[in-house]
Motif scaffolding. Structure first.
Motif: not given
Length: 254
Positions: A101-130
């Motif tokens: 709506s502002e004339g831009g686009k989302v270039a990337h995604i990066k999980p936050h905090g505990a979700l980021y750390n969980m996805a770093a070591v848990e393959p099933k969560l990582a796959t779901a996010i990807a």
């Protein structure tokens, strides 16, 4: 020629509450990870941060977290892979709508905090996010902890991945970040934080909290916007990177 993307977590207030100095930090970074409303952020904050990113030609990223406003998304929750997928799609959609709506686009995604750390070591969560990212927009980049399960999941599904390192955090011997409750987890000295990043970019190594040498890949480096002295950190980091002949560029730029 060495190069690095410099990212910062932003938009992490809500209502009248503001966290960090986004309007100043945005001038010194190349990518912004914008809170999506679960751990922090709201409609007005997302829009304002998107506008700031566009004003300063900073890449827009979505920063989805766990639905834990009181804990700032830094408390681990037991969630299923399905929930991780749905949380990611939902939050990514919010930032994408404001960016469009502002004339831009989302270039990337990066999980936050505990979700980021969980996805770093848990393959099933990582796959779901990807999978969530890929199904929404397969051209989007996925930021994850360097060498983590999230990076591997993104590579398997065909996403462009960005191995992320941290200026203001210490590392454990297994490549994970030192838990915030442990002494020495946060690097508050700007010179030491900057020197750590130069080492990671140029030699591909970092000294862990216990004094051992860890090999890693550095595509993008994060400075947390809520870290005390974040503005000083990022200014010192830029200065030392440039002095060390490391180019600071948005992901995808050459």
């Amino acid at each position: 020629m060495y190069r690095i993307d410099l990212n910062c977590d932003m938009g992490e207030g809500f209502g009248p509450y503001q966290l960090g100095v986004d309007s100043e930090l945005i001038k010194h970074i190349t990518s912004a990870n914008i809170a999506c409303g679960f751990h922090a952020g709201d409609a007005a904050t997302i829009r304002r941060t998107v506008q700031l990113a566009l004003q300063y030609d900073v890449a827009i990223g979505a920063h989805p977290g766990l639905p834990d406003l009181a804990g700032f998304g830094r408390r681990k929750m037991e969630i299923s892979s399905r929930e991780a997928y749905e949380m990611t799609v939902y939050q990514l959609g919010a930032v994408m709508a404001f960016a469009t709506s502002e004339g831009g686009k989302v270039a990337h995604i990066k999980p936050h905090g505990a979700l980021y750390n969980m996805a770093a070591v848990e393959p099933k969560l990582a796959t779901a996010i990807a999978e969530a990212v890929y199904k929404v927009d397969g051209n989007m980049m996925l930021y994850g902890l360097s060498g983590s399960e999230l990076i591997r999941a993104g590579e398997r599904i065909g996403l462009k991945t960005m191995n992320e390192v941290f200026a203001d955090r210490s590392y454990e011997d297994d490549g994970t970040l030192t838990p915030r409750g442990v002494e020495g987890a946060l690097l508050t000295n700007s010179n030491l934080a900057a020197a750590q990043v130069v080492s990671m970019v140029k030699s591909g190594t970092v000294r862990t909290r216990l004094g051992n040498i860890l090999q890693l890949k550095a595509d993008t480096v994060c400075v947390h916007g809520d870290t005390p002295g974040a503005l000083g950190h990022v200014m010192k980091l830029r200065e030392l990177l440039l002095q060390s002949e490391i180019r600071i560029l948005k992901s995808g730029e050459h």
